[in-house]
Design a protein around this motif. Structure first.
Motif, short mmCIF file in Angstrom:
data_model
loop_
_atom_site.label_atom_id
_atom_site.label_comp_id
_atom_site.label_asym_id
_atom_site.label_seq_id
_atom_site.Cartn_x
_atom_site.Cartn_y
_atom_site.Cartn_z
N PRO A 209 0.81 -1.10 -0.20
CA PRO A 209 0.05 -0.07 -0.28
C PRO A 209 0.95 1.30 -0.03
O PRO A 209 0.42 2.11 -0.44
CB PRO A 209 -0.66 -0.01 1.15
CG PRO A 209 -1.07 -1.53 1.49
CD PRO A 209 0.40 -2.22 1.22
N GLU A 213 0.05 4.96 -1.67
CA GLU A 213 -0.26 6.09 -0.90
C GLU A 213 0.71 7.31 -1.32
O GLU A 213 0.18 8.62 -1.57
CB GLU A 213 0.29 5.77 0.69
CG GLU A 213 -0.06 6.86 1.53
CD GLU A 213 0.33 6.52 3.13
OE1 GLU A 213 -0.23 7.25 3.79
OE2 GLU A 213 0.25 5.54 3.04
N SER A 216 -1.08 8.28 -4.79
CA SER A 216 -2.01 9.18 -4.48
C SER A 216 -1.89 10.49 -4.35
O SER A 216 -2.92 11.53 -4.44
CB SER A 216 -2.87 8.49 -3.59
OG SER A 216 -2.50 8.79 -2.25
N LYS A 217 -0.80 10.94 -3.88
CA LYS A 217 -0.33 12.25 -3.45
C LYS A 217 0.06 13.07 -4.54
O LYS A 217 0.17 14.40 -4.32
CB LYS A 217 0.85 12.36 -2.24
CG LYS A 217 0.00 11.96 -0.97
CD LYS A 217 1.08 11.76 0.12
CE LYS A 217 0.74 10.94 1.24
NZ LYS A 217 1.82 11.05 2.45
N LYS A 240 -7.62 7.65 -7.33
CA LYS A 240 -7.62 7.21 -5.66
C LYS A 240 -8.77 6.49 -5.29
O LYS A 240 -8.64 5.76 -4.12
CB LYS A 240 -7.85 8.78 -5.26
CG LYS A 240 -6.68 9.59 -5.31
CD LYS A 240 -6.84 11.14 -4.58
CE LYS A 240 -5.65 11.77 -4.46
NZ LYS A 240 -6.07 13.35 -3.79
N PHE A 243 -7.29 3.18 -5.48
CA PHE A 243 -6.27 2.86 -4.66
C PHE A 243 -7.09 2.37 -3.29
O PHE A 243 -6.51 1.60 -2.30
CB PHE A 243 -5.26 3.78 -4.32
CG PHE A 243 -4.47 4.25 -5.71
CD1 PHE A 243 -4.52 3.16 -6.57
CD2 PHE A 243 -4.01 5.33 -5.88
CE1 PHE A 243 -3.91 3.27 -7.72
CE2 PHE A 243 -3.42 5.83 -7.04
CZ PHE A 243 -3.35 4.71 -7.93
N GLN A 244 -8.08 3.17 -2.60
CA GLN A 244 -8.85 3.03 -1.58
C GLN A 244 -9.30 1.60 -1.54
O GLN A 244 -9.42 1.02 -0.60
CB GLN A 244 -10.04 4.23 -1.35
CG GLN A 244 -10.63 4.09 -0.07
CD GLN A 244 -11.83 5.11 0.05
OE1 GLN A 244 -12.25 5.50 -0.89
NE2 GLN A 244 -12.01 5.64 1.21
N ILE A 249 -6.02 3.00 0.85
CA ILE A 249 -5.67 4.04 0.87
C ILE A 249 -6.56 5.19 0.98
O ILE A 249 -7.60 5.21 0.15
CB ILE A 249 -4.62 4.57 -0.48
CG1 ILE A 249 -3.63 3.37 -0.51
CG2 ILE A 249 -3.82 5.90 -0.37
CD1 ILE A 249 -2.83 3.21 0.67
#
Length: 251
Positions: A209, A213, A216-217, A240, A243-244, A249
């Motif tokens: 993960p 993370e 995603s930023k 995003k 990814f969650q 995330i």
């Protein structure tokens, strides 16, 4: 030298100014059976020089169109599971330009030979976070937890364009470059998912993960993937959410 043949592909299409994509065919044995599906090559033009990312061999007509765009100067491999056609382009354009060092081959450190290749092209430009880039206004994201090297290029233009290989995919539906048997197998596995992370890539690389993370930023609006359609305007939010769902995330 014998190279893998050119398989069926579409036309080179301009997605953004001086950023092009062409969809072609991959056919080979995976998991004990023959699979046929689509793959994409991205072409970026700067001052008449072309950079090919996720190379796909084109037929003679396609190569003529490519040559009309500019002069091939860089071949970039950002995914360890791709690379079948890198040597074809390196050989073709080194020969045309009259010098073996006239075309740069970029790859991550420790990036190996694709299992379908007979030998590795010579890498003369190593990709690194703080190192030289094949394009101006370009940065690199590198996965740190995967078993095989993988990266994403970010072009600082049009709100941020991410150029991915296998990690980020946008196969919404199968296209004309699939065969029926592969469509059935890939539907069962769950490949056809908008803003997806490649199921086979996850299985082979076991990413953690933390990579997602960090990813995603990053700021971006669009993603051009090695597989699937361009995902435009909403790419950051869409990935995003993925990814969650897959890695927990926070969106």
């Amino acid at each position: 030298m014998n190279f893998p043949e050119a398989l069926a592909h579409g036309d080179i299409k301009e997605v953004f100014k001086d950023v092009f994509m062409v969809t072609g065919t991959m056919r080979n044995e995976f998991f004990g059976s023959i699979w046929q599906f689509s793959r994409n090559m991205v072409i970026v033009r700067e001052e008449g020089r072309l950079t090919l990312i996720n190379s796909v061999r084109l037929n003679d007509a396609g190569l003529a169109k490519l040559d009309e765009l500019g002069t091939v100067a860089n071949i970039v491999r950002i995914g360890d599971m791709h690379g079948l056609d890198d040597r074809f382009y390196l050989d073709r354009y080194a020969s045309r330009n009259g010098s073996t060092d006239s075309v740069n081959f970029w790859a991550l450190p420790d990036m190996g030979v694709d299992e379908n290749s007979t030998s590795a092209p010579p890498v003369n430009k190593l990709l690194s976070i703080d190192g030289e880039m094949p394009l101006s206004n370009c940065s690199l994201f590198v996965f740190e937890t995967t078993k095989r090297p993988e990266a994403i290029l970010r072009l600082d233009r049009d709100g941020g364009i991410m150029i991915a290989c296998d990690a980020l995919q946008n196969w919404v539906e199968p296209d004309e470059f699939f065969d029926a048997a592969t469509i059935e197998k890939m539907r069962e596995i769950g490949f056809f998912t908008p803003a997806g992370v490649g199921p086979a890539w996850i299985q082979g690389n076991e990413p953690q993960p933390g990579d997602f993370e960090r990813l995603s930023k990053m700021s971006f609006k669009h993603v051009l993937c090695g597989h699937g359609e361009p995902l435009l305007e909403t790419a950051q939010a869409d990935f995003k959410n993925t990814f969650q769902r897959l890695f927990g995330i926070a969106s």
